[in-house]
Design an enzyme around this catalytic site. Structure first.
Site, PDB file in Angstrom:
ATOM      1  N   GLN A  75       2.928   9.984   1.584  1.00  0.00           N
ATOM      2  CA  GLN A  75       4.232   9.312   1.565  1.00  0.00           C
ATOM      3  C   GLN A  75       5.063   9.683   0.336  1.00  0.00           C
ATOM      4  OE1 GLN A  75       2.376   5.260   2.417  1.00  0.00           O
ATOM      5  NE2 GLN A  75       4.366   5.125   3.452  1.00  0.00           N
TER       6      GLN A  75
ATOM      7  N   CYS B   9       6.237   0.086   7.640  1.00  0.00           N
ATOM      8  CA  CYS B   9       5.833   1.232   6.841  1.00  0.00           C
ATOM      9  C   CYS B   9       7.010   1.688   5.995  1.00  0.00           C
ATOM     10  CB  CYS B   9       5.368   2.358   7.760  1.00  0.00           C
ATOM     11  SG  CYS B   9       4.853   3.854   6.887  1.00  0.00           S
ATOM     12  N   LEU B  10       6.760   1.980   4.725  1.00  0.00           N
ATOM     13  CA  LEU B  10       7.832   2.433   3.837  1.00  0.00           C
ATOM     14  C   LEU B  10       8.459   3.733   4.329  1.00  0.00           C
ATOM     15  CD1 LEU B  10       6.179   1.660   0.367  1.00  0.00           C
ATOM     16  CD2 LEU B  10       7.899   0.298   1.602  1.00  0.00           C
TER      17      LEU B  10
ATOM     18  N   HIS C 239      -2.496   7.319   7.110  1.00  0.00           N
ATOM     19  CA  HIS C 239      -1.589   8.282   6.475  1.00  0.00           C
ATOM     20  C   HIS C 239      -2.327   9.536   6.008  1.00  0.00           C
ATOM     21  CE1 HIS C 239       2.337   6.451   6.482  1.00  0.00           C
ATOM     22  NE2 HIS C 239       1.875   5.314   5.994  1.00  0.00           N
TER      23      HIS C 239
ATOM     24  N   HIS D 143      -4.217   1.140   7.638  1.00  0.00           N
ATOM     25  CA  HIS D 143      -2.855   1.687   7.731  1.00  0.00           C
ATOM     26  C   HIS D 143      -2.700   2.860   6.755  1.00  0.00           C
ATOM     27  CE1 HIS D 143       1.645   1.216   8.185  1.00  0.00           C
ATOM     28  NE2 HIS D 143       1.569   1.899   7.055  1.00  0.00           N
ATOM     29  N   GLU D 144      -3.129   2.665   5.492  1.00  0.00           N
ATOM     30  CA  GLU D 144      -3.012   3.732   4.489  1.00  0.00           C
ATOM     31  C   GLU D 144      -3.951   4.888   4.808  1.00  0.00           C
ATOM     32  OE1 GLU D 144      -0.442   3.608   2.692  1.00  0.00           O
ATOM     33  OE2 GLU D 144      -0.050   1.504   3.105  1.00  0.00           O
TER      34      GLU D 144
ATOM     35  N   GLY E 227       0.838  -1.181   0.000  1.00  0.00           N
ATOM     36  CA  GLY E 227       0.000   0.000   0.000  1.00  0.00           C
ATOM     37  C   GLY E 227       0.880   1.239   0.000  1.00  0.00           C
TER      38      GLY E 227
END
Length: 192
Positions: free
Chosen positions: A50, A106-107, A152, A148-149, A45
């Site tokens: 991000q 997480c990226l 963000h 999670h996304e 995702g």
């Protein structure tokens, strides 16, 4: 085009993102770049904050989790075979079910993984890349990735769910990420 991932410490990761309209500049190209960036970073995702855009847009591909498993090996997750979708102007309508822990990463916060408890079901209202409206219920790993996304675009990070002592123990690693003292095999943009 692969875009750099914004690292922990950047203010944009703490902003509440804005809804967009169908005439958002070069939206189709942005979505294409987000898919490319997500796959190049080995993510499942990716949210617009991000990649340094404070807009309510994220992409999810939970199908890739199940793609490499045998047919009888769905891990017991009700969402197999997963989804690949674009979510624009998403708003959570309801969270349901038991909270369950899963080891998230997480990226934007590389090399840190922690168990996070989230509800097993999410009802989401959103528009797709063609601005067609949807209200859908997602479960299992797909629901987790969406939550999670979604966090963000609400200015939240998965580490916000950790107990204060655990966060304190991770603070040195978090500081290193925000200062760019970490190297990844994908492009990153560090806070100044």
């Amino acid at each position: 085009m692969t875009l750099p991932i914004v690292a922990y410490g950047a203010p944009i990761l703490r902003q509440v993102a804005q809804d967009i309209s169908p005439d958002y500049p070069q939206l189709e190209k942005l979505i294409e770049d987000m898919w490319e960036t997500m796959y190049a970073s080995n993510g499942v995702g990716l949210a617009a904050p991000q990649i340094n855009r404070a807009i309510r847009l994220f992409v999810v591909d939970s199908a890739q989790i199940f793609a490499n498993q045998d047919d009888d090996e769905d891990g017991g997750y009700a969402d197999a075979p997963g989804v690949k979708k674009v979510f624009i102007n998403a708003h959570i309508k309801q969270l349901d079910g038991e909270e369950w822990a899963y080891n998230e990463g997480c990226l934007s916060i590389p090399k840190i993984r922690e168990d996070v408890k989230r509800p097993e079901e999410v009802v989401l209202e959103y528009v797709d890349e063609n601005f067609q409206p949807h209200t859908e219920t997602f479960v299992g790993l797909t629901a987790r990735i969406i939550q999670h996304e979604y966090d963000h675009i609400e200015g939240k990070l998965f580490i916000d769910y950790l107990k204060p002592l655990r966060r304190k123990m991770l603070q040195g690693k978090l500081n290193d990420i925000s200062k760019g003292k970490i190297r990844m095999d994908y492009k990153m943009m560090y806070a100044k």
